[in-house]
Design a protein around this motif. Structure first.
Motif, short mmCIF file in Angstrom:
data_model
loop_
_atom_site.label_atom_id
_atom_site.label_comp_id
_atom_site.label_asym_id
_atom_site.label_seq_id
_atom_site.Cartn_x
_atom_site.Cartn_y
_atom_site.Cartn_z
N PRO A 1 21.57 95.65 56.32
CA PRO A 1 20.99 94.82 55.78
C PRO A 1 21.33 95.95 54.13
O PRO A 1 21.22 96.41 54.38
N TYR A 2 20.93 94.79 53.53
CA TYR A 2 20.40 95.11 51.94
C TYR A 2 21.72 95.65 51.52
O TYR A 2 21.81 96.78 50.63
N GLN A 3 22.63 95.28 51.63
CA GLN A 3 24.36 95.41 51.09
C GLN A 3 24.26 94.27 49.95
O GLN A 3 25.53 94.38 49.60
N ILE A 4 23.64 93.46 48.80
CA ILE A 4 24.18 92.80 48.41
C ILE A 4 22.92 92.95 46.80
O ILE A 4 21.40 93.25 47.02
N GLY A 5 23.53 93.04 45.65
CA GLY A 5 22.79 93.31 44.52
C GLY A 5 22.63 94.75 44.72
O GLY A 5 22.95 95.22 45.09
N VAL A 6 21.65 94.87 43.66
CA VAL A 6 21.50 95.95 43.42
C VAL A 6 20.10 96.72 43.83
O VAL A 6 18.59 95.37 43.45
N TYR A 7 19.47 97.69 44.46
CA TYR A 7 18.20 98.50 44.48
C TYR A 7 17.58 99.37 43.99
O TYR A 7 17.97 99.57 43.00
N TYR A 8 15.90 99.76 43.96
CA TYR A 8 15.83 100.53 43.17
C TYR A 8 14.46 101.39 44.34
O TYR A 8 14.50 100.43 45.20
N ASN A 9 14.73 102.90 44.06
CA ASN A 9 13.65 103.74 44.76
C ASN A 9 12.38 103.63 44.56
O ASN A 9 12.69 104.10 42.99
N THR A 10 11.38 104.90 44.69
CA THR A 10 10.49 105.35 43.54
C THR A 10 10.54 106.31 44.17
O THR A 10 11.22 106.80 45.10
N LEU A 11 10.12 107.20 42.85
CA LEU A 11 10.22 108.88 43.40
C LEU A 11 8.67 109.10 43.20
O LEU A 11 7.84 108.72 42.73
N GLN A 12 8.99 110.66 43.81
CA GLN A 12 7.14 111.80 44.00
C GLN A 12 6.67 111.48 42.44
O GLN A 12 7.31 111.56 40.80
N ALA A 13 5.98 110.84 42.89
CA ALA A 13 4.62 111.27 41.10
C ALA A 13 4.60 112.50 39.99
O ALA A 13 4.80 113.80 41.56
N PHE A 14 4.68 113.06 39.46
CA PHE A 14 5.10 113.88 38.63
C PHE A 14 3.77 113.68 37.42
O PHE A 14 3.83 112.81 36.63
N ASN A 15 2.74 114.10 37.65
CA ASN A 15 1.36 114.32 37.22
C ASN A 15 0.58 113.13 37.21
O ASN A 15 0.22 112.42 36.47
N GLY A 16 1.05 112.88 38.30
CA GLY A 16 0.32 111.88 38.24
C GLY A 16 0.87 110.05 37.78
O GLY A 16 0.27 108.94 38.53
N VAL A 17 2.29 110.01 37.78
CA VAL A 17 2.81 109.47 36.67
C VAL A 17 3.98 108.91 38.00
O VAL A 17 4.73 110.27 38.33
N SER A 18 4.32 107.96 38.58
CA SER A 18 5.16 108.15 39.81
C SER A 18 6.36 106.67 38.76
O SER A 18 6.40 106.66 37.96
N GLY A 19 7.63 106.95 39.54
CA GLY A 19 8.52 106.25 38.59
C GLY A 19 9.68 106.12 39.57
O GLY A 19 9.30 106.06 40.95
N ILE A 20 10.34 104.79 38.91
CA ILE A 20 11.56 104.36 39.79
C ILE A 20 12.99 104.12 39.35
O ILE A 20 13.21 105.04 38.31
N ASN A 21 14.04 104.35 40.17
CA ASN A 21 15.60 104.80 39.90
C ASN A 21 16.11 103.42 40.97
O ASN A 21 15.89 103.45 41.52
N ARG A 22 17.19 103.43 39.97
CA ARG A 22 18.40 102.50 40.23
C ARG A 22 19.02 102.78 41.74
O ARG A 22 19.59 104.18 40.99
N SER A 23 19.77 101.87 42.46
CA SER A 23 20.38 102.82 43.22
C SER A 23 21.57 102.98 42.87
O SER A 23 22.50 101.93 42.06
N THR A 24 22.55 104.31 42.88
CA THR A 24 23.76 103.75 42.02
C THR A 24 25.23 103.28 43.41
O THR A 24 26.24 102.87 42.58
N THR A 25 24.12 101.61 44.19
CA THR A 25 25.60 101.58 44.93
C THR A 25 25.26 99.69 44.26
O THR A 25 23.89 99.91 44.50
N ILE A 26 26.29 99.08 44.77
CA ILE A 26 25.97 97.74 43.77
C ILE A 26 26.79 96.87 45.08
O ILE A 26 27.41 97.54 45.44
#
Length: 256
Positions: free
Chosen positions: A154-179
């Protein structure tokens, strides 16, 4: 302190229908039709705790700061298959099979893949001049051709993103380094086999010999790429393996 929970569930459903018919006095035939469905669900929940409230307690609940990661995945495969067999006087045997699968882990245009097989076997010791042979009590030649298909994880096609732990109440998203390739195809293995079974001296000695050639193409592999691309791994069809093998098995029952 780290606590991890891994879950795996698999649901399989199969339906098979079989029919047999005698064709005249010498021929027999068997037809098998089937349908298969597989659903696989995986979960992986990992929680890391810091700043313990009660020292030396091995439980995540005794920590005040938590970081959790979750990696769920699901996969569905639907398949239909058929197996047609003929035999002539229990001496000459033919078999044709075919299967088509649809996998949820492949692109829509490559989601369906078909793989057939065919085999033939001949019991030559049923010939009149060999039937009562005192040395060779049984002999059979066989040959076959087969293809096998395999989908991706599963999830071997295209690009996927991950959520990051919130910092000061603001969450984030980073892009996977695998495509993964948008045109990912199923892996395929094609093989040819030749062999035979030979029994001597009223089945006291048995020799089973087999020669096989197998060629695997379009293997799904993670290929390292330049960091300048913004990624470090590209999942694509890039592998090919060829195997040649010889198998010999000798059984002897000298003392009876």
């Amino acid at each position: 302190m780290n606590e991890q929970r891994i879950g795996y569930s698999e649901i399989n459903s199969n339906f098979v229908a079989k029919a047999s018919k005698k064709l005249g006095s010498d021929w027999n035939s068997t037809l098998l039709l089937g349908h298969a469905f597989t659903h696989i669900n995986r979960t992986n929940l990992s929680t890391t705790g810091t700043q313990s409230v009660v020292p030396n307690m091995e439980s995540i609940k005794y920590y005040t700061v938590y970081t959790s990661t979750s990696s769920p995945s699901k996969k569905n495969i639907i398949g239909v298959f058929a197996d047609l067999k003929f035999d002539y006087k229990s001496q000459l045997f033919f078999s044709l099979t075919g299967r088509n699968d649809w996998s949820s882990t492949l692109p829509a245009e490559n989601r369906s893949f078909f793989y057939p097989s065919a085999s033939v076997a001949y019991v030559f010791t049923e010939l009149p001049f060999l039937k009562d042979n005192s040395v060779l009590s049984f002999g059979k030649f066989r040959a076959s051709y087969a293809e096998v298909g395999k989908d991706a994880d599963p999830y071997q096609i295209g690009v996927y993103y991950n959520t990051l732990q919130a910092f000061n109440g603001v969450s984030g998203i980073n892009r996977s380094t695998t495509i993964g390739s948008e045109n990912l195809k199923p892996e395929r293995t094609k093989g040819i086999e030749f062999g035979g079974v030979f029994r001597f001296f009223e089945d006291r000695i048995t020799l089973d010999a087999n020669y096989a050639i197998a060629n695997s193409i379009d293997q799904i592999v993670p290929v390292p790429v330049s960091y300048a691309s913004g990624y470090d791994v590209f999942v694509t069809n890039a592998g090919e393996i060829r195997n040649n093998s010889i198998e010999l098995m000798l059984n002897a029952n000298i003392i009876n």
